[in-house]
Design an enzyme around this catalytic site. Structure first.
Site, PDB file in Angstrom:
ATOM      1  N   ASP A  32       2.310  16.580  17.790  1.00 39.95           N
ATOM      2  CA  ASP A  32       1.246  17.481  17.343  1.00 39.95           C
ATOM      3  C   ASP A  32       1.819  18.883  17.232  1.00 39.95           C
ATOM      4  OD1 ASP A  32      -2.063  16.917  17.385  1.00 39.95           O
ATOM      5  OD2 ASP A  32      -1.438  19.019  17.335  1.00 39.95           O
ATOM      6  N   THR A 127      -9.281   9.606   7.632  1.00 39.13           N
ATOM      7  CA  THR A 127     -10.335   9.332   6.657  1.00 39.13           C
ATOM      8  C   THR A 127     -10.126  10.251   5.458  1.00 39.13           C
ATOM      9  OG1 THR A 127     -11.813   8.770   8.454  1.00 39.13           O
ATOM     10  CG2 THR A 127     -12.842   9.292   6.345  1.00 39.13           C
ATOM     11  N   GLU A 153      -9.240   3.876  10.329  1.00 38.82           N
ATOM     12  CA  GLU A 153      -9.615   3.695  11.728  1.00 38.82           C
ATOM     13  C   GLU A 153     -11.135   3.783  11.845  1.00 38.82           C
ATOM     14  OE1 GLU A 153      -7.608   3.242  14.517  1.00 38.82           O
ATOM     15  OE2 GLU A 153      -9.665   2.851  15.163  1.00 38.82           O
ATOM     16  N   LEU A 155     -12.853   3.884  14.922  1.00 38.77           N
ATOM     17  CA  LEU A 155     -13.249   4.042  16.328  1.00 38.77           C
ATOM     18  C   LEU A 155     -14.443   4.966  16.506  1.00 38.77           C
ATOM     19  CD1 LEU A 155     -12.235   6.951  17.679  1.00 38.77           C
ATOM     20  CD2 LEU A 155     -10.044   5.818  17.613  1.00 38.77           C
ATOM     21  N   ARG A 156     -15.276   4.585  17.468  1.00 37.70           N
ATOM     22  CA  ARG A 156     -16.415   5.415  17.861  1.00 37.70           C
ATOM     23  C   ARG A 156     -16.048   6.175  19.115  1.00 37.70           C
ATOM     24  NH1 ARG A 156     -19.991   0.532  19.328  1.00 37.70           N
ATOM     25  NH2 ARG A 156     -17.898  -0.080  19.916  1.00 37.70           N
ATOM     26  N   GLU A 157     -16.428   7.430  19.193  1.00 42.06           N
ATOM     27  CA  GLU A 157     -16.209   8.167  20.429  1.00 42.06           C
ATOM     28  C   GLU A 157     -17.023   7.486  21.521  1.00 42.06           C
ATOM     29  OE1 GLU A 157     -16.512  12.405  20.068  1.00 42.06           O
ATOM     30  OE2 GLU A 157     -15.402  12.393  18.178  1.00 42.06           O
ATOM     31  N   CYS A 269     -17.426  13.105  12.431  1.00 40.29           N
ATOM     32  CA  CYS A 269     -17.190  12.169  11.322  1.00 40.29           C
ATOM     33  C   CYS A 269     -18.350  12.041  10.356  1.00 40.29           C
ATOM     34  CB  CYS A 269     -16.837  10.798  11.882  1.00 40.29           C
ATOM     35  SG  CYS A 269     -15.271  10.818  12.741  1.00 40.29           S
ATOM     36  N   LYS A 272     -19.370  15.139   7.998  1.00 39.17           N
ATOM     37  CA  LYS A 272     -18.359  15.609   7.033  1.00 39.17           C
ATOM     38  C   LYS A 272     -17.912  14.489   6.081  1.00 39.17           C
ATOM     39  CE  LYS A 272     -14.054  14.423   9.049  1.00 39.17           C
ATOM     40  NZ  LYS A 272     -13.211  13.443   8.399  1.00 39.17           N
ATOM     41  N   LYS A 331     -23.415  13.147  21.184  1.00 39.08           N
ATOM     42  CA  LYS A 331     -23.953  11.874  21.656  1.00 39.08           C
ATOM     43  C   LYS A 331     -23.507  11.701  23.098  1.00 39.08           C
ATOM     44  CE  LYS A 331     -20.333   8.616  20.301  1.00 39.08           C
ATOM     45  NZ  LYS A 331     -20.035   7.435  19.505  1.00 39.08           N
TER      46      LYS A 331
HETATM   47  C1  UDX Z   1     -18.690   7.303  13.797  1.00 40.93           C
HETATM   48  C2  UDX Z   1     -18.597   5.837  13.349  1.00 40.93           C
HETATM   49  O1  UDX Z   1     -19.537   5.051  14.087  1.00 40.93           O
HETATM   50  C3  UDX Z   1     -17.189   5.304  13.557  1.00 40.93           C
HETATM   51  O2  UDX Z   1     -17.082   3.967  13.102  1.00 40.93           O
HETATM   52  C4  UDX Z   1     -16.231   6.193  12.784  1.00 40.93           C
HETATM   53  O3  UDX Z   1     -14.906   5.759  12.966  1.00 40.93           O
HETATM   54  C5  UDX Z   1     -16.377   7.642  13.230  1.00 40.93           C
HETATM   55  O4  UDX Z   1     -17.725   8.060  13.084  1.00 40.93           O
HETATM   56  P1  UDX Z   1     -18.902   8.557  16.136  1.00 40.93           P
HETATM   57  O5  UDX Z   1     -18.803   9.843  15.392  1.00 40.93           O
HETATM   58  O6  UDX Z   1     -18.137   8.390  17.401  1.00 40.93           O
HETATM   59  O7  UDX Z   1     -18.444   7.343  15.203  1.00 40.93           O
HETATM   60  O8  UDX Z   1     -20.448   8.376  16.453  1.00 40.93           O
HETATM   61  P2  UDX Z   1     -21.590   7.270  16.301  1.00 40.93           P
HETATM   62  O9  UDX Z   1     -21.703   6.458  17.516  1.00 40.93           O
HETATM   63  O10 UDX Z   1     -21.452   6.580  15.012  1.00 40.93           O
HETATM   64  O11 UDX Z   1     -22.874   8.233  16.244  1.00 40.93           O
HETATM   65  C6  UDX Z   1     -22.975   9.253  15.265  1.00 40.93           C
HETATM   66  C7  UDX Z   1     -24.215  10.075  15.452  1.00 40.93           C
HETATM   67  O12 UDX Z   1     -25.363   9.331  15.071  1.00 40.93           O
HETATM   68  C8  UDX Z   1     -24.488  10.550  16.866  1.00 40.93           C
HETATM   69  O13 UDX Z   1     -24.904  11.911  16.799  1.00 40.93           O
HETATM   70  C9  UDX Z   1     -25.604   9.657  17.348  1.00 40.93           C
HETATM   71  O14 UDX Z   1     -26.405  10.282  18.315  1.00 40.93           O
HETATM   72  C10 UDX Z   1     -26.370   9.425  16.058  1.00 40.93           C
HETATM   73  N1  UDX Z   1     -27.152   8.176  16.041  1.00 40.93           N
HETATM   74  C11 UDX Z   1     -26.519   6.965  16.140  1.00 40.93           C
HETATM   75  C12 UDX Z   1     -28.527   8.231  15.855  1.00 40.93           C
HETATM   76  O15 UDX Z   1     -29.113   9.318  15.751  1.00 40.93           O
HETATM   77  N2  UDX Z   1     -29.228   7.064  15.794  1.00 40.93           N
HETATM   78  C13 UDX Z   1     -28.631   5.855  15.890  1.00 40.93           C
HETATM   79  O16 UDX Z   1     -29.344   4.848  15.813  1.00 40.93           O
HETATM   80  C14 UDX Z   1     -27.245   5.805  16.079  1.00 40.93           C
END
Ligand code: UDX
Length: 476
Positions: A32, A127, A153, A155-157, A269, A272, A331
């Site tokens: 990095d 992405t 990728e 992955l979800r946080e 993610c 954007k 989240k």
């Molecule tokens: C997301 C995608 O799920 C993942 O596959 C990708 O690689 C990256 O972006 P992430 O950003 O970690 O992952 O969050 P995610 O769990 O998808 O939630 C995104 C947002 O949606 C959060 O703010 C969450 O609170 C909100 N959310 C999710 C809702 O408001 N309602 C839902 O039912 C689900």
């Protein structure tokens, strides 16, 4: 078989990927340009909150299979190079900023040794808009023996380790989409244990692989905004959006996931990627096809304004009012505050003059950066003390499980807005709380404009002291 691997860009995605590749038994070096981040990782400290990641990192370091550097020259030995760079929203528009990725590709190409045959594999994981891999390939492939493929990728946080080591599927993008492409076999060798566990692996063209990722995220965002748009209808018709979501989710063509109505999506993610997808479609002359994504974004933004409106319905002028916001991360199980709905609402309340206290189990640093240290307390009970209004905006377990009786004893006035549809509102009402919730039935939380009878045990609308209707519990 052990392979020599590099991961360029050890942000969220790259750091987890590097540690996961070491866990699979490979010899991994992460790079990095941020020396502080490299030093933290090398010392076994996770620069972000991610369950299970620090253990993985330490295990890799201790086994001597994982190290970190800021020096591209240290990567020359590796045979497989993953690109894990961020592609944030451009400062001057909706599109993706590819400058970090492009700089990394050029810096890598400058140190790659020429090898006979197809021996060096560069794998894009970031992405990106469709067309990026095809445009970058010549910069890599000018080095004899080097080839580029795209492997998005997902992955979800909060589940990053699990999503990397046991993904739903692996997507390989190669020009020509041919299984026999030598790049496919090289990446199969890296992911061998994951493939042996039965993970489906799909080979397709560069553009399809790029589109899989952006369309997956745009679809998820659309699903959330869909239920949030239904929530708007629920608010004016007296329905409860959780009833609607539960019932439509039982149709397995629809599915129950990502139908949680509330203050909407945020993070690094979904927002954007949605905008970059739209911008990319416009550049290709098919902006109309994805024009609905603008509405998806708009519905999402409207939910944030709606929460502030609900606060005004309960308190009138917000200036000088003691308001507590539960949650700052975008989240639960994350300390990420990028485009966090909770922090955005908190900032709007502050702008309206509220005397604000924000709390979050993990996202202190991000909350303090945005709102100032004097507005943050890590302790939930301290945060609740003296509040005239409480807003639950990130559904951490400890907020879901709050005891309404105990909480009532702490606040100055028992009023709560459930911005994530997670509280048992009748139970809170029985403890004397005035409740509001996004999309949760007028009968339960806001007065019925349809004038339908209020069932026993649910809230009955009565005028509040400010002349606005408030909900109170009706004894069964
Ligand atoms: C997301 C995608 O799920 C993942 O596959 C990708 O690689 C990256 O972006 P992430 O950003 O970690 O992952 O969050 P995610 O769990 O998808 O939630 C995104 C947002 O949606 C959060 O703010 C969450 O609170 C909100 N959310 C999710 C809702 O408001 N309602 C839902 O039912 C689900």
């Amino acid at each position: 078989m052990t392979q020599r691997i590099s991961v360029i860009g050890v942000g969220y995605l790259g750091a987890v990927h590097a540690a996961a590749m070491a866990e699979l038994g490979h010899d991994v070096i992460g790079l990095d340009v941020d020396a502080e981040r490299v030093a933290a990782l090398q010392a076994g400290r996770a620069p972000f909150h991610e369950p299970g990641f620090e253990e993985l990192l330490r295990r890799g370091l201790a086994a001597g299979r994982l190290r970190f550097t800021t020096d591209y020259a240290a990567l020359a030995d590796a045979e497989v190079h993953f690109l894990g760079l961020g592609t944030p929203q451009r400062a001057d528009g909706l599109g993706a900023d590819l400058s970090h990725l492009e700089a990394a590709v050029d810096a890598l190409a400058a140190v790659l040794p020429a090898r006979a045959g197809a021996r060096t594999l560069v794998v894009g994981k970031s992405t990106v808009p469709a067309g990026t891999a095809r445009a970058l390939a010549p910069r890599i492939e000018q080095v004899p023996g080097a080839a580029l493929m795209w492997n998005p990728e997902f992955l979800r946080e909060g589940f990053a380790v699990q999503d990397t080591l046991a993904p739903d599927r692996l997507v390989y993008g190669v020009p020509g989409a041919a299984e026999e492409d030598p790049r496919v076999g090289m990446l199969d060798a890296v992911y061998a244990p994951i493939l042996e566990a039965g993970t489906p692996r799909l080979v397709m063209g560069y553009e399809a692989a790029e589109l899989v990722k952006v369309s997956a995220n745009a679809f998820l965002a659309t699903k959330i905004s869909f239920i949030n748009a239904v929530a708007e209808m629920c608010e004016v018709t007296g329905a409860d959006v959780t009833d609607v979501a539960r019932a439509i989710g039982m149709d397995d063509r629809i599915g129950a996931k990502f139908l949680r109505a509330g203050v909407g999506f945020g993070g690094g993610c979904l927002p954007k990627d949605l905008r970059a997808f739209l911008s990319s479609a416009e550049q290709h002359g098919v902006g109309e096809a994805l024009g609905f994504l603008r509405e998806v974004d708009a519905v999402n933004q409207r939910r944030r304004s709606r929460v502030v409106e609900l606060a005004r319905e309960l308190l009138g002028d917000l200036a000088g009012r003691r308001i507590t916001v539960l949650g700052a991360a975008f989240k639960p199980d994350s300390d990420d505050v990028r485009d966090s709905p909770a922090l955005d609402v908190a900032a709007r309340l502050l702008e309206a003059g509220a005397e604000l206290v924000v709390t979050d189990p993990e996202a202190e640093a991000g909350a303090v950066r945005r709102l100032g240290a004097e507005r943050f307390t890590a302790d939930t009970e301290q945060a609740l003390a003296g509040a005239e209004l409480v807003l639950l905006l990130t559904e951490w377990g400890e907020y879901r499980d709050l005891d309404p009786e105990r909480a009532r004893a702490l606040v100055a006035s028992p009023r709560i807005i459930d911005g994530r549809s997670v509280l048992d509102l009748p139970a809170w009402q029985r403890s004397g709380w005035t409740t509001r919730a996004l999309g949760r039935g007028e009968a339960r939380s806001v007065p019925s404009r349809a004038g339908r009878p209020v069932p026993a045990g649910e809230a009955r609308p009565v005028p509040s002291s400010e002349g606005r209707p408030a909900a109170v519990p009706v004894p069964a």
